[in-house]
Enzyme design. Structure first.
Site, PDB file in Angstrom:
ATOM      1  CB  SER A 181      -1.252  -0.065   1.781  1.00  0.00           C
ATOM      2  OG  SER A 181      -1.407   1.393   1.824  1.00  0.00           O
ATOM      3  CE1 TYR A 222      -2.810  -2.140   6.343  1.00  0.00           C
ATOM      4  CE2 TYR A 222      -2.193   0.100   5.709  1.00  0.00           C
ATOM      5  CZ  TYR A 222      -2.663  -1.055   5.663  1.00  0.00           C
ATOM      6  OH  TYR A 222      -3.109  -0.909   4.506  1.00  0.00           O
TER       7      TYR A 222
END
Length: 325
Positions: free
Chosen positions: A150, A176
């Site tokens: 991502s 994350y």
């Protein structure tokens, strides 16, 4: 490639794929591959959600060769059991799509093995799964290991070597980002080693764009990307298999064009310009480069001098062998 959609996927008849994750992108990947005639194994933790995903795919594609297999990526014993089952069932695999993820749980949580949940699931679980299934993939012509990373790897922008498991201070967004950066570095190191060994498979990473997805712990509704105005209306942001499945069936390693496609109920609304992939070269202290610090070539590959990049790529092996650090 600029106008590529899932309808451009070539026939996948005779090819097999494992997709981790039962909802969101995982479901869309499975559906797209099933429509193209491939054998699809949807792998996930929740058997009820897995059965529902299979039912939905078959409703869309009555002839689909699709089934569910249970695996908990936050439990390395479960990963090993799943991999052993698969190796007992089959000799070869064409596609492994490492898609499932945990995103920004508000409180620090750990896996069954004591790793911080996001790092342990998003990176280490898939690292272990890839390593255990690689013998079924590596000699198959045209095979792929696709890891869904991502642009969120820029959040936090570093591998936190001094507190890798966020035991001293937990930042859910940076944790994350670290897990997504680890996904990328693992992909680059795996591809480097596959190429050096003359393997028939390649490793690629995908940024899936902005999509509504079924994460283990929900992020706030709506797309997080800056500068992209969300379409109005409930459920407007739809999951897209485009970038991920494109990587699975078409892309060559690392230095190839990539395109982020944003969907409004299945219709592209802002794809951005096609541009070369941007491997995040690591500094010696483990930081990702800032905007002005990118190397001259977009297609930089880790070399012996990029110690931190290579270390990040192999981090799963060290942790799974020696435990938490």
């Amino acid at each position: 490639m600029a106008n590529w959609t899932a309808s451009d996927i070539p026939s996948q008849k005779g090819r097999s794929a494992i997709v981790t994750g039962t909802g969101g992108l995982g479901y869309e990947d499975a559906l797209a591959l099933a429509r193209a005639g491939g054998e699809v194994i949807i792998a996930g933790r929740n058997a009820t959600k897995g059965a529902d995903a299979v039912k939905r795919v078959r409703a869309e594609v009555p002839s689909a060769n699709v089934r569910f297999e249970q695996v908990d990526l936050a439990d390395l014993n479960s990963v090993a059991d799943f991999s052993n089952r698969l190796r007992d069932q089959r000799d070869s695999l064409d596609l492994l799509i490492n898609n499932a993820a945990v995103m920004t749980p508000p409180e620090r949580r750990t896996t069954a093995d004591g790793f911080e949940l996001q790092f342990g699931t998003n990176h280490l679980g898939h690292f272990a799964l890839t390593g255990l299934l690689l013998p079924t993939i590596v000699d198959v012509p045209g095979s792929r290991v696709v890891t869904v990373s991502s642009n969120g790897h820029k959040m936090g922008g570093a591998i936190h070597w001094d507190d890798l498991q966020w035991e001293r201070s937990y930042d859910r967004v940076a944790a994350y980002g670290q897990s997504k950066l680890a996904n990328l570095m693992f992909t680059y190191e795996l591809q480097r080693r596959l190429a050096a060994a003359g393997a028939k498979t390649i490793a690629v990473a995908a940024h899936p764009g902005v999509a509504e997805a079924s994460f283990e712990t929900g992020a706030p509704a709506g797309p997080p990307a800056a500068g992209v105005a969300p379409p109005s209306g409930p459920g407007a942001w739809a999951s897209s298999a485009g970038g991920v499945v494109c990587s699975a069936v078409l892309m060559r390693p690392v230095c190839q064009p990539e395109r982020t496609v944003y969907l409004h109920r299945g219709t592209p609304v802002d794809g951005g310009a096609t541009r070369p992939a941007q491997p995040p070269r690591m500094h010696d202290d483990g930081r990702s480069p800032r905007e002005g610090e990118r190397p001259p070539s977009w297609c930089h590959r880790p070399s012996g001098r990029d110690r931190s990049g290579s270390e990040a790529g192999l981090l799963g092996l060290e942790l799974l062998t020696h435990g938490r650090r």
